[in-house]
Design an enzyme around this catalytic site. Structure first.
Site, PDB file in Angstrom:
ATOM      1  N   ARG A  92       0.869  -1.180   0.000  1.00  0.00           N
ATOM      2  CA  ARG A  92       0.000   0.000   0.000  1.00  0.00           C
ATOM      3  C   ARG A  92       0.904   1.227   0.000  1.00  0.00           C
ATOM      4  O   ARG A  92       1.738   1.383   0.887  1.00  0.00           O
ATOM      5  CB  ARG A  92      -0.879   0.001   1.244  1.00  0.00           C
ATOM      6  CG  ARG A  92      -1.722   1.246   1.383  1.00  0.00           C
ATOM      7  CD  ARG A  92      -2.667   1.116   2.559  1.00  0.00           C
ATOM      8  NE  ARG A  92      -3.565   2.243   2.646  1.00  0.00           N
ATOM      9  CZ  ARG A  92      -3.402   3.262   3.500  1.00  0.00           C
ATOM     10  NH1 ARG A  92      -2.378   3.273   4.331  1.00  0.00           N
ATOM     11  NH2 ARG A  92      -4.261   4.253   3.523  1.00  0.00           N
ATOM     12  N   HIS A 181      -8.013   6.821   0.529  1.00  0.00           N
ATOM     13  CA  HIS A 181      -8.910   5.670   0.744  1.00  0.00           C
ATOM     14  C   HIS A 181      -9.424   5.144  -0.595  1.00  0.00           C
ATOM     15  O   HIS A 181     -10.488   4.520  -0.664  1.00  0.00           O
ATOM     16  CB  HIS A 181     -10.147   6.030   1.598  1.00  0.00           C
ATOM     17  CG  HIS A 181      -9.869   6.339   3.034  1.00  0.00           C
ATOM     18  ND1 HIS A 181     -10.686   7.162   3.780  1.00  0.00           N
ATOM     19  CD2 HIS A 181      -8.887   5.931   3.871  1.00  0.00           C
ATOM     20  CE1 HIS A 181     -10.216   7.257   5.004  1.00  0.00           C
ATOM     21  NE2 HIS A 181      -9.114   6.516   5.094  1.00  0.00           N
ATOM     22  N   ARG A 242      -8.938  13.904  13.389  1.00  0.00           N
ATOM     23  CA  ARG A 242      -8.685  14.974  12.410  1.00  0.00           C
ATOM     24  C   ARG A 242      -9.903  15.881  12.278  1.00  0.00           C
ATOM     25  O   ARG A 242     -11.034  15.406  12.315  1.00  0.00           O
ATOM     26  CB  ARG A 242      -8.363  14.367  11.039  1.00  0.00           C
ATOM     27  CG  ARG A 242      -6.969  13.782  10.953  1.00  0.00           C
ATOM     28  CD  ARG A 242      -6.758  13.069   9.622  1.00  0.00           C
ATOM     29  NE  ARG A 242      -6.512  11.660   9.831  1.00  0.00           N
ATOM     30  CZ  ARG A 242      -6.593  10.724   8.892  1.00  0.00           C
ATOM     31  NH1 ARG A 242      -6.939  11.044   7.660  1.00  0.00           N
ATOM     32  NH2 ARG A 242      -6.335   9.470   9.172  1.00  0.00           N
ATOM     33  N   GLU A 385      -9.363  -3.491   2.649  1.00  0.00           N
ATOM     34  CA  GLU A 385      -8.333  -2.903   1.782  1.00  0.00           C
ATOM     35  C   GLU A 385      -7.221  -3.899   1.467  1.00  0.00           C
ATOM     36  O   GLU A 385      -6.688  -3.924   0.362  1.00  0.00           O
ATOM     37  CB  GLU A 385      -7.772  -1.633   2.437  1.00  0.00           C
ATOM     38  CG  GLU A 385      -8.750  -0.475   2.307  1.00  0.00           C
ATOM     39  CD  GLU A 385      -8.464   0.680   3.243  1.00  0.00           C
ATOM     40  OE1 GLU A 385      -8.690   0.529   4.461  1.00  0.00           O
ATOM     41  OE2 GLU A 385      -8.025   1.730   2.761  1.00  0.00           O
TER      42      GLU A 385
END
Ligand code: AMP
Length: 406
Positions: A92, A181, A242, A385
């Protein structure tokens, strides 16, 4: 059966899984593991296989040392990457800039290009390169593939991708909306047409990836048309720690009037804000317990979170014109029925109606949770993922073999 080793290197940790690319999204990986606290006096390496879990506590000075130790631990337990049939290693990679959209077979120039994108992801891309270099040295005869978190959104239309700031300055500094993402938004959105019985070429949908990090996307006929994260993953929805979108003037104000440095503001907005900044906790299970105990700050944090989510849903409905599906995914989206209910409350006049019974069912694979009357289908589709990266990597590796490169 050939497995894929998936490696996700962060700034001070490395996550890895050995995955069967043919598995379904809810299957457990063959092996999963984590190297934590790299560079700190005490580190930790964990490897899980079936019901077994092994932990080694020791200093892990570098990513290289951490991955070597993880490989050694897996070998010791008989589940090492060299002891099984491995078709590919998937990495990734956070930022592919404007260079990469598709998964890429890793050869030396690709590593250089990923390193050259460091200014766009100063913490992540160097860690990704470390992971790639160690893994290539340890497994030199297996194809390695880079899968980019920004890849899916490389195709955003210019009107959604450009910021309205001076064009020259933006170009010089590579400033635009990249989105993140992407692997998850692509993986989830590609499953929706079949689940609602529509042709993928005629499906307009909104995907809400609500985990600790959170992002929304609008996808028309398989192509992204907008997304909430921007140059960095700080933008958009309110997240665990965040802030999501804020008035950029707040940054000048904090620097000029609050006397904060750029690094302090960076830390504030990325790690001390969002739901945690407003309530003290970032995990939605804890937030729910606090709300149940009538904690006012928790309630306020939740409402700010939902309000921002609804802003994005509304704007993407207009951007899409016709919406066939709205899908929730990731930790919060898959598990928190209250978030789903509140995000789409009172939208019957727009053809959106959640079925409370279906919504209350525990997380159990991809499913539709709207009423039969709802013209916009509402779904929960678990993301995975690592599996998505494994599938993409296996496909690239197969092509590389067919081309005689391995
Ligand atoms: P992710 O980043 O996708 O792994 O999501 C992690 C977040 O999902 C956690 O920080 C929690 O806030 C949330 N989460 C996980 N399980 C649950 C649950 N059962 N109910 C509510 N939230 C959950």
């Amino acid at each position: 059966m050939a497995y894929v080793l998936v490696i996700n290197s962060g700034s001070s940790s490395v996550k890895f899984q050995i995955v069967d690319p043919q598995a379904s999204a809810s299957d457990k990986p063959f092996v999963s593991g984590l190297v934590e606290q790299i560079g700190e006096p005490q580190g930790r390496i964990t490897v899980k296989h079936g019901e077994d879990k092994w932990v080694v506590q020791r200093a892990v000075p570098t990513h290289t040392a951490g991955l070597q130790e993880a490989f050694r631990l897996m070998d010791l337990k008989g589940v090492g990457p060299t002891q099984i049939e491995l078709s590919a290693v998937g990495h990734r990679v956070v930022h592919g800039g404007m260079v990469f959209s598709e998964p890429e077979l890793i050869i030396d120039p690709v590593v250089t290009m990923i390193r050259d994108l460091t200014p766009l992801a100063p913490l992540h891309n160097p860690a990704n390169v470390d992971g790639i270099e160690v893994a290539r040295a340890l497994l030199p005869h297996v194809p390695h593939v880079a899968v980019f978190d920004t890849g899916f959104f490389r195709a955003l239309p210019p009107a959604a991708a450009l910021y309205a700031i001076n064009a020259e300055v933006a170009e010089q500094n590579l400033i635009r909306r990249y989105g993140f993402h992407g692997t998850s938004h692509e993986f989830v959105s590609s499953q929706v047409p079949e689940l609602i019985g529509r042709d993928p070429k005629h499906t307009r949908q909104i995907v809400l990836h609500l985990g600790n990090g959170a992002s929304a996307s609008a996808v028309a006929n398989g192509h992204p048309i907008d997304t909430s994260m921007g140059l960095t993953p700080l933008a958009g929805l309110v997240m665990g720690t965040r802030s999501g979108d804020i008035d950029p003037g707040i940054i000048f104000h904090l620097a000029r009037e609050g006397g904060m440095t750029i690094d302090e503001i960076d830390n504030l907005l990325n790690r001390q804000s969002g739901v945690k900044g407003l309530s003290g906790v970032n995990d939605f299970r804890e937030l729910r317990t606090m709300i149940d105990n009538e904690d006012e700050n928790a309630w306020l944090a939740y409402n700010v979170y939902i309000n921002q989510l609804r802003r994005f849903i509304g704007s993407y409905m207009i951007a899409l014109g016709r919406v066939d599906a709205i899908t929730f995914t990731a930790g919060v989206g898959e598990n928190d029925q209250h978030v789903r209910e509140d995000a789409l409350e009172n939208l019957t006049m727009y053809g959106i109606e959640i079925d409370p019974e279906k919504n209350a069912l525990p997380n159990n694979g991809p499913r539709v949770i709207s009423t039969d009357a709802s013209t916009v289908k509402v779904l929960v589709v678990p993301t995975n993922e690592e599996l998505a990266i494994a599938q993409k990597s296996a496909a690239v590796a197969e092509k590389a073999r067919a081309a005689g490169l391995y």
